[in-house]
Enzyme design. Structure first.
Site, PDB file in Angstrom:
ATOM      1  CB  CYS A 195      -0.908  -0.015   1.229  1.00  0.00           C
ATOM      2  SG  CYS A 195      -0.003   0.119   2.787  1.00  0.00           S
TER       3      CYS A 195
ATOM      4  CB  CYS B 200       3.761  -0.811   2.482  1.00  0.00           C
ATOM      5  SG  CYS B 200       2.549  -1.518   3.616  1.00  0.00           S
TER       6      CYS B 200
END
Length: 79
Positions: A10, A13
Site C-alpha cells: 500500500c 508501505c
C-alpha cells in the site's frame, strides 16, 4: 543486516520502504539488504498485526507506523 519492510504494498508501505532506503543512504557504508514482504501469509507468519512494519535481523522494530528517517537511522545504527 537484513531489513524487511512488511506490508501489502500500500502507499504507507511504499513510503516506509522509501524511508528505509533514505536512512541507509545516510548511513553510508552499512552492509544491509532490504527485502519487501508483501504476501499475506508471510506477513501473518511473522506475527505482524498492523502494517507497515520493519524488521531488522528477524526482530520487528516498527509496526503500524510510517517511521521517520531519523528513527530508522537510530534503529539501524544500534543493530
Amino acid at each position: 543486516m537484513q531489513i524487511e519492510v512488511i506490508g501489502p504494498g500500500c502507499p504507507r508501505c511504499q513510503k516506509t520502504a522509501q524511508n528505509v532506503e533514505i536512512a541507509l543512504d545516510e548511513l553510508d557504508g552499512v552492509d544491509a539488504t532490504v527485502e519487501k514482504v508483501e504476501a499475506q501469509m508471510e506477513i501473518i507468519d511473522r506475527g505482524v498485526m498492523h502494517t507497515p512494519a520493519v524488521a531488522v535481523d528477524g526482530e520487528i522494530e516498527i509496526e503500524g507506523d510510517i517511521p521517520d528517517i531519523d528513527r530508522l537511522v537510530d534503529i539501524f545504527e544500534s543493530a
